[in-house]
Each structure stands twice: as C-alpha cells, then as structure tokens.
Design a protein around this motif. Structure first.
Motif, mmCIF file in Angstrom:
data_model
loop_
_atom_site.group_PDB
_atom_site.id
_atom_site.type_symbol
_atom_site.label_atom_id
_atom_site.label_comp_id
_atom_site.label_asym_id
_atom_site.label_seq_id
_atom_site.Cartn_x
_atom_site.Cartn_y
_atom_site.Cartn_z
ATOM 1 N N CYS A 47 0.823 -0.911 0.297
ATOM 2 C CA CYS A 47 -0.068 0.195 -0.156
ATOM 3 C C CYS A 47 0.947 1.235 0.245
ATOM 4 N N SER A 48 0.506 1.649 -0.895
ATOM 5 C CA SER A 48 1.204 3.664 -0.769
ATOM 6 C C SER A 48 0.387 4.818 -0.280
ATOM 7 N N GLY A 49 0.395 5.701 -0.145
ATOM 8 C CA GLY A 49 -0.160 6.986 -0.029
ATOM 9 C C GLY A 49 -1.181 7.032 1.120
ATOM 10 N N ILE A 50 -0.865 6.290 1.820
ATOM 11 C CA ILE A 50 -2.155 5.695 2.954
ATOM 12 C C ILE A 50 -1.991 7.064 3.627
ATOM 13 N N ARG A 51 -2.939 8.010 4.288
ATOM 14 C CA ARG A 51 -2.575 9.063 4.711
ATOM 15 C C ARG A 51 -3.767 9.055 6.245
ATOM 16 N N LEU A 52 -3.324 9.206 7.371
ATOM 17 C CA LEU A 52 -3.739 9.750 8.830
ATOM 18 C C LEU A 52 -4.165 10.549 9.381
ATOM 19 N N ASP A 53 -5.101 11.610 9.559
ATOM 20 C CA ASP A 53 -5.688 12.925 9.309
ATOM 21 C C ASP A 53 -6.396 13.067 10.699
ATOM 22 N N GLU A 54 -6.558 13.536 11.657
ATOM 23 C CA GLU A 54 -6.495 13.555 13.101
ATOM 24 C C GLU A 54 -8.145 11.891 13.284
ATOM 25 N N VAL A 55 -6.909 11.121 13.802
ATOM 26 C CA VAL A 55 -7.721 9.816 14.554
ATOM 27 C C VAL A 55 -7.210 9.552 15.141
ATOM 28 N N ASN A 56 -8.115 9.330 16.195
ATOM 29 C CA ASN A 56 -8.417 9.125 17.879
ATOM 30 C C ASN A 56 -9.543 8.029 18.538
ATOM 31 N N LEU A 57 -9.346 7.151 18.512
ATOM 32 C CA LEU A 57 -9.401 5.792 18.693
ATOM 33 C C LEU A 57 -8.859 5.000 20.449
ATOM 34 N N GLY B 77 2.753 5.770 4.333
ATOM 35 C CA GLY B 77 1.843 6.933 4.038
ATOM 36 C C GLY B 77 2.589 7.821 5.345
ATOM 37 N N THR B 78 1.473 8.836 5.853
ATOM 38 C CA THR B 78 1.890 9.818 6.490
ATOM 39 C C THR B 78 1.229 9.858 7.425
ATOM 40 N N ALA B 79 1.146 10.987 8.620
ATOM 41 C CA ALA B 79 0.551 10.996 9.637
ATOM 42 C C ALA B 79 -0.006 12.673 9.746
ATOM 43 N N ASP B 80 -1.002 12.805 10.093
ATOM 44 C CA ASP B 80 -1.223 14.481 10.578
ATOM 45 C C ASP B 80 -1.848 14.987 11.858
ATOM 46 N N GLY B 81 -2.010 16.136 12.294
ATOM 47 C CA GLY B 81 -2.458 15.968 13.395
ATOM 48 C C GLY B 81 -2.421 15.104 14.168
ATOM 49 N N VAL B 82 -3.640 15.487 15.613
ATOM 50 C CA VAL B 82 -4.127 14.093 17.006
ATOM 51 C C VAL B 82 -3.969 12.747 16.274
ATOM 52 N N VAL B 83 -2.872 11.699 16.171
ATOM 53 C CA VAL B 83 -3.079 10.484 15.577
ATOM 54 C C VAL B 83 -2.938 9.217 17.106
ATOM 55 N N LYS B 84 -4.022 8.945 16.810
ATOM 56 C CA LYS B 84 -4.310 8.250 18.233
ATOM 57 C C LYS B 84 -5.116 6.946 17.719
ATOM 58 N N PRO B 85 -4.255 5.658 17.601
ATOM 59 C CA PRO B 85 -3.453 5.200 18.336
ATOM 60 C C PRO B 85 -1.802 5.354 17.189
ATOM 61 N N SER B 86 -1.097 5.967 17.736
ATOM 62 C CA SER B 86 -0.045 6.239 17.317
ATOM 63 C C SER B 86 0.415 5.532 16.232
ATOM 64 N N SER B 87 0.858 6.042 14.957
ATOM 65 C CA SER B 87 1.121 5.530 13.830
ATOM 66 C C SER B 87 1.764 5.107 13.471
ATOM 67 N N CYS B 88 1.934 3.798 12.583
ATOM 68 C CA CYS B 88 2.574 3.104 12.671
ATOM 69 C C CYS B 88 3.925 2.814 11.067
ATOM 70 N N LEU B 89 2.584 3.744 10.399
ATOM 71 C CA LEU B 89 3.175 3.948 8.966
ATOM 72 C C LEU B 89 4.987 4.686 8.513
#
Length: 365
Positions: A327-337, A353-365
């Motif tokens: 997978c490529s180009g996955i983006r997490l933006d303001e994910v809080n679970l 991919g990338t992560a922006d803003g508050v991302v919980k759980p912490s991104s593993c990308l």
C-alpha cells in the motif's frame, strides 16, 4: 397469481409505476384499473392493464399495493433476484416496504442442509438515472439492494433491516457502476452495510448509520486476474455501532491487476467496533485457492480524516497490505480511537504513508 413469475411481475409493476410520479413524467392512478391498496389483494391485473395504456390527460396520484414475499423461500430463493430491473432509464421508487421473509432460508443455511442460494430483494442491472427514496427493505434472503452496471443512481432515506446473524444479507452492494450516491440512510444487517465491488467509481456515501453488520467494505477484490478497479469513493459522516468492521478494504491473496485508489473516509464515529480501520490484503478463507500468495491489487491514496470513537479490540488500526504490491499514499489525519478507555494500538505490514494532526493510536506508517 400463484407462480413466482407472476409474483415478480406484480412487484416489478408496483415499483415501475411508482417511478412515474415525477412531474415531467406520465402518472397513473392504478385504482382506476381496479387495484386496491392495503396489501391484501392481488393487483397484478390492474398493473398489467395500466402498463399498456396511455397516461390519463391530467396527472393523478399513484396508489401502490404492498405485499411481502411468499413464506416458502423456494418460490424466489432460486431466482437470483426477487425484483429485477435491467436496461431501464429514469426509474424512481418512492416509499414502500419490501419484506422478503428470509428467516426460514437463513435457518436452512445455518443447519447445513441443501438450500437455495437465496435471492437479492431489489436489483438494478445496466440501468441509468435511478432514484430510490424512502424505501424500506426487510429480511432479505441475500443482498437487499444491488446496483450493478449502472450510471447515476441515487439512494436516499433508505432503511435496511435484518438480524445481525442473518447470513450474506448485505444492505447495499455496488459494482461496475459510476455516479452512485447513498445518503441519509440506516442499515442494520448480518453482513456489510454497504459493499463495494469491482468497477465501482465516483461513489458518494454520506450520513449513514450502520449497525449491526460488517461495516462498509471495499471488496473483496482480486479474485480474477483481470478485474476492474475501484476509485474515487467518499464515505462521509457515518456512524458505526457494534459492527464487526468500520471501514475496510479487503482483497484476496491472489495475483490480480486490480486496484483501489483515491478513497476518502471522513468524519466517522466508531462505537465499540471490532476493527474500526482495516486493510486486509491477505483474505484467504480456509486457506483455499490462495495459500502463500500475495494480493495483486494495488491500494493507493487512501485518506482517513476525523475518525474517532471506541474499538472493541486493542488493535484499532490495522494495515495488512500486500507483500507483492505494498500500500502507498495512506494518510491519517485527526484519528482518535481508544480501547476500553485505554490507549489502542496500530499494526502495519507493507504499508506506507503519513500522519497529520492528533493520531491515536500512534501511527505505524
């Protein structure tokens, strides 16, 4: 009208004539042909008579008969579709309730006995400019609503209901279709609330309540080597309550030239969902037909924006991507679970991919 064929003609006529209440289209008063409302009388002769007549000069209101499927599941269980439209243009369905009475067939399937596959309640094939507004579909034997090979279909204020343990009762399935919109609807069923198959593009889902069920699924894809891809899908403002999945992309672990790209999941609420965010590219039930293979479906440009709520399992975000086509180009933006008021975790395999803003759980990308 005792036969399945005539029963299908009856219901098909009901829905066909309900499509004609648009101001610009001719309108028929079926009561003037002898139909009686209330769901207790056979209206087929009235509908068939009206079908061959010109419209009355002044437009008149339409009255529909309402009727459920036969209690004997064999009557429609081997037909593939209970109500089927093929190569039609401009059909609209306003209101009404379809009750396929699928419980007896589900019980047969769960018992392991030889039973028919079951029937989709309402199917559209190779059709254009379809509108469904306010329809209620209950207890389908299999899919409730199928949109296959269609262009420009709008499903608004649809309600689907079947028990959470009913097998293969997807709420709305879309494939080989473009320009499909699903809005302001509530789906409770035993399988995917909305399932998206090969060849779906320009699909918009907004303000959907899902649960129980398996969530919204793109796939499963990649069974065939040469398979149409899925692209330009938006899922916006949806709530998932007690579902098996939230938003899922699922592909077979088999060679394929398919793809999934340009997907947006936005403003989603998860309430005790087992797998809120999941990509599963190693789908291989019972390890048959795909052991030790990698999925050929290429997944790219998938964005998760403003996704929050609770996970029923500790791994709230799981990207299990293809070892042969990561997978490529996955983006997490303001994910809080969260998981039981504790930090949840994320799991990544072959995903970038990338992560922006508050991302919980912490991104593993």
């Amino acid at each position: 009208m005792a036969t399945s064929r005539m029963f299908q003609i009856l219901i098909l006529s009901i829905l066909y004539f309900s499509s004609m209440i648009l101001a610009a289209s001719p309108t028929y008063n079926i009561q003037s042909y002898g139909a009686k409302s209330g769901g207790k009388s056979d209206c087929s002769k009235a509908f068939l008579s009206a079908w061959g007549r010109p419209a009355p000069p002044p437009p008149q209101p339409l009255y529909m008969c309402r009727r459920g499927a036969p209690s004997d599941y064999n009557v429609i269980g081997r037909s593939g579709s209970w109500l089927k439209f093929e190569r039609v243009t401009g059909v609209s369905i306003y209101g009404g309730t379809l009750d396929a009475q699928g419980a007896n067939l589900w019980a047969c399937k769960n018992s392991g006995k030889g039973c028919p596959k079951g029937s989709t309640s309402l199917a559209f094939y190779n059709s254009n400019n379809i509108r469904i507004n306010g329809l209620v579909s209950l207890n389908s034997q299999m899919f409730h609503i199928l949109v296959d090979g269609c262009r420009n279909a709008n499903l608004v204020n649809v309600r689907v209901s079947a028990p959470g343990n009913s097998p293969n009762t997807d709420g709305i399935h879309v494939q080989q279709s473009s320009g499909v919109t699903i809005m302001n609807s509530h789906v409770s069923t035993g399988d995917d609330c909305v399932s998206i198959g090969p060849g779906a593009s320009n699909l918009w889902i907004e303000n959907l309540a899902c649960g129980p069920g398996h969530g919204i699924s793109i796939g499963s894809l990649g069974w065939d080597m040469n398979e149409a891809g899925v692209q330009n899908v938006t899922v916006k403002t949806a709530t998932f309550s007690g579902t098996e999945n939230g938003v899922r992309v699922k592909t077979w672990a088999r060679p394929s030239n398919g793809f999934v790209r340009d997907i947006l999941f936005q403003h989603l609420v998860m309430v005790n969902v087992q797998n809120p965010v999941i990509i599963d590219q190693n789908y291989c039930p019972n390890h048959q037909n795909c052991p030790h293979q990698g999925s050929g479906v290429k997944i790219s440009n998938v964005k998760y924006e403003d996704v929050h709520g609770t996970s029923a399992t500790q791994v709230a975000v799981k990207f299990d991507c293809s070892k042969t086509r990561p997978c490529s180009g996955i983006r997490l933006d303001e994910v809080n679970l969260t998981f039981r008021d504790k930090p949840a975790t994320a799991s990544c395999s072959n995903a970038g991919g990338t992560a922006d803003g508050v991302v919980k759980p912490s991104s593993c990308l």
